[in-house]
Write an enzyme that holds these catalytic residues in place. Sequence first.
Site, PDB file in Angstrom:
ATOM      1  N   ASP A 115      51.718  74.302  28.407  1.00  5.96           N
ATOM      2  CA  ASP A 115      51.730  75.647  29.268  1.00  5.96           C
ATOM      3  C   ASP A 115      50.400  76.338  28.852  1.00  5.96           C
ATOM      4  OD1 ASP A 115      52.696  77.488  30.847  1.00  5.96           O
ATOM      5  OD2 ASP A 115      53.962  78.481  29.641  1.00  5.96           O
TER       6      ASP A 115
ATOM      7  N   GLY B  83      46.743  78.097  33.669  1.00  7.11           N
ATOM      8  CA  GLY B  83      46.478  79.241  34.429  1.00  7.11           C
ATOM      9  C   GLY B  83      46.066  80.317  33.711  1.00  7.11           C
TER      10      GLY B  83
ATOM     11  N   TRP C 274      44.737  80.656  31.087  1.00  7.91           N
ATOM     12  CA  TRP C 274      43.308  80.115  30.423  1.00  7.91           C
ATOM     13  C   TRP C 274      42.122  80.446  31.305  1.00  7.91           C
ATOM     14  CZ3 TRP C 274      39.315  76.521  31.239  1.00  7.91           C
ATOM     15  CH2 TRP C 274      38.628  76.502  30.081  1.00  7.91           C
TER      16      TRP C 274
ATOM     17  N   ARG D 102      42.387  78.707  38.772  1.00  2.43           N
ATOM     18  CA  ARG D 102      43.312  77.847  38.109  1.00  2.43           C
ATOM     19  C   ARG D 102      43.326  76.339  37.926  1.00  2.43           C
ATOM     20  NH1 ARG D 102      48.270  80.391  37.220  1.00  2.43           N
ATOM     21  NH2 ARG D 102      49.366  78.280  37.469  1.00  2.43           N
TER      22      ARG D 102
ATOM     23  N   HIS E  62      43.611  73.601  34.593  1.00  3.99           N
ATOM     24  CA  HIS E  62      44.323  72.370  34.682  1.00  3.99           C
ATOM     25  C   HIS E  62      43.387  71.288  34.373  1.00  3.99           C
ATOM     26  CE1 HIS E  62      47.828  74.058  36.085  1.00  3.99           C
ATOM     27  NE2 HIS E  62      47.486  74.102  37.267  1.00  3.99           N
TER      28      HIS E  62
ATOM     29  N   SER F  45      56.782  69.648  36.687  1.00  5.40           N
ATOM     30  CA  SER F  45      58.389  69.822  36.807  1.00  5.40           C
ATOM     31  C   SER F  45      58.686  69.752  38.408  1.00  5.40           C
ATOM     32  CB  SER F  45      58.534  71.118  36.122  1.00  5.40           C
ATOM     33  OG  SER F  45      58.223  72.436  36.917  1.00  5.40           O
TER      34      SER F  45
ATOM     35  N   GLU G  20      60.224  72.182  39.626  1.00  2.00           N
ATOM     36  CA  GLU G  20      60.143  73.585  40.025  1.00  2.00           C
ATOM     37  C   GLU G  20      58.563  73.726  40.463  1.00  2.00           C
ATOM     38  OE1 GLU G  20      61.925  72.754  37.187  1.00  2.00           O
ATOM     39  OE2 GLU G  20      63.692  73.142  38.134  1.00  2.00           O
ATOM     40  N   ASN G  21      57.771  72.893  39.825  1.00  2.00           N
ATOM     41  CA  ASN G  21      56.205  72.988  40.066  1.00  2.00           C
ATOM     42  C   ASN G  21      55.757  72.775  41.627  1.00  2.00           C
ATOM     43  OD1 ASN G  21      54.818  71.947  36.860  1.00  2.00           O
ATOM     44  ND2 ASN G  21      55.472  73.877  37.739  1.00  2.00           N
TER      45      ASN G  21
ATOM     46  N   ARG H  79      54.621  75.638  43.635  1.00  2.00           N
ATOM     47  CA  ARG H  79      53.460  76.475  43.869  1.00  2.00           C
ATOM     48  C   ARG H  79      52.566  75.909  44.984  1.00  2.00           C
ATOM     49  NH1 ARG H  79      51.044  76.125  37.474  1.00  2.00           N
ATOM     50  NH2 ARG H  79      53.112  76.712  36.593  1.00  2.00           N
TER      51      ARG H  79
ATOM     52  N   ARG I  38      55.663  73.810  22.402  1.00  2.32           N
ATOM     53  CA  ARG I  38      55.500  74.582  23.219  1.00  2.32           C
ATOM     54  C   ARG I  38      54.034  75.311  23.216  1.00  2.32           C
ATOM     55  NH1 ARG I  38      58.533  76.778  28.325  1.00  2.32           N
ATOM     56  NH2 ARG I  38      56.840  77.681  29.097  1.00  2.32           N
TER      57      ARG I  38
END
Length: 239
Positions: free
Chosen positions: A18, A21, A23, A31, A35, A63, A65-66, A69, A186
């Site tokens: 994680d 973004g 960073w 972003r 990556h 994920s 959920e990604n 995006r 993590r």
Amino acid sequence: MTSIDATRLPGHVAIIMDGNGRWAQKKGLNRILGHRQGTETVRQIVTVSRELGIRWLTLYAFSEENWKRPAHEVQGLMKLLNHFLKSELGEMQENGIRFKAIGRTWRFPVATRDILLETMEKTSANRNMTLTLALSYGGRQEILDAVAEIAGRVERGEMAANQITEQTMSDALYTSDMPDPDLLIRTSGEYRISNFLLWQISYSEIYITPTLWPDFDKKEYLKAIRDYQQRDRRFGGVD
Ligand code: FPP
């Protein structure tokens, strides 16, 4: 600084990568560049894991959920993934690394699915380390898929409901051939599991670092492993 005890290595390291973004944002960059730098960290952590003799490395790369995006970020991640798989194949073969993908990968574009399959096939005989990427992965979805499969067996009369054991579940998960993670790392300081390997991490040791994934280097990784080696794992029992 204590050194790594080679006899007490975690057999399976799982990582929630994680902070890409953040960073990038901190540096005023797009972003996607975060990556991209994160992909360099992936390369380095794979290499160090292999050098140390870690047998299983599982990385949460995308994920379920990604998918929410913005489309350009999802596309950027797919491109990085395709490029990573193509460029690392030689390295994987040379170092005996078997590649695996877990998750609802059928949701990926056909070009990515083809590269995933090809990489899995070509590396299937490698035995030194298994690198697993969790892609379009969700722990709850994985459990649902497993429950549906087991329920189907009960419905067809192949087994009785009261015969369902922990092993039945473990065997029905995407990770059926893998040991549970010993160490879960993590990055970027969030105290969350984010739907990663929910069943499998029951007794994993958790290590959270504020370091953002693109900055997570060999030194940080060794620190996490040393921290793990100080832990007293009792699995609910007593010493
Ligand atoms: C989290 O950062 C990271 C991801 C969503 C994906 C991880 C992807 C990579 C490391 C690169 C691609 C991977 C491979 C294997 C080629 P974030 O964007 O959620 O960070 P933020 O929380 O700071 O916004």
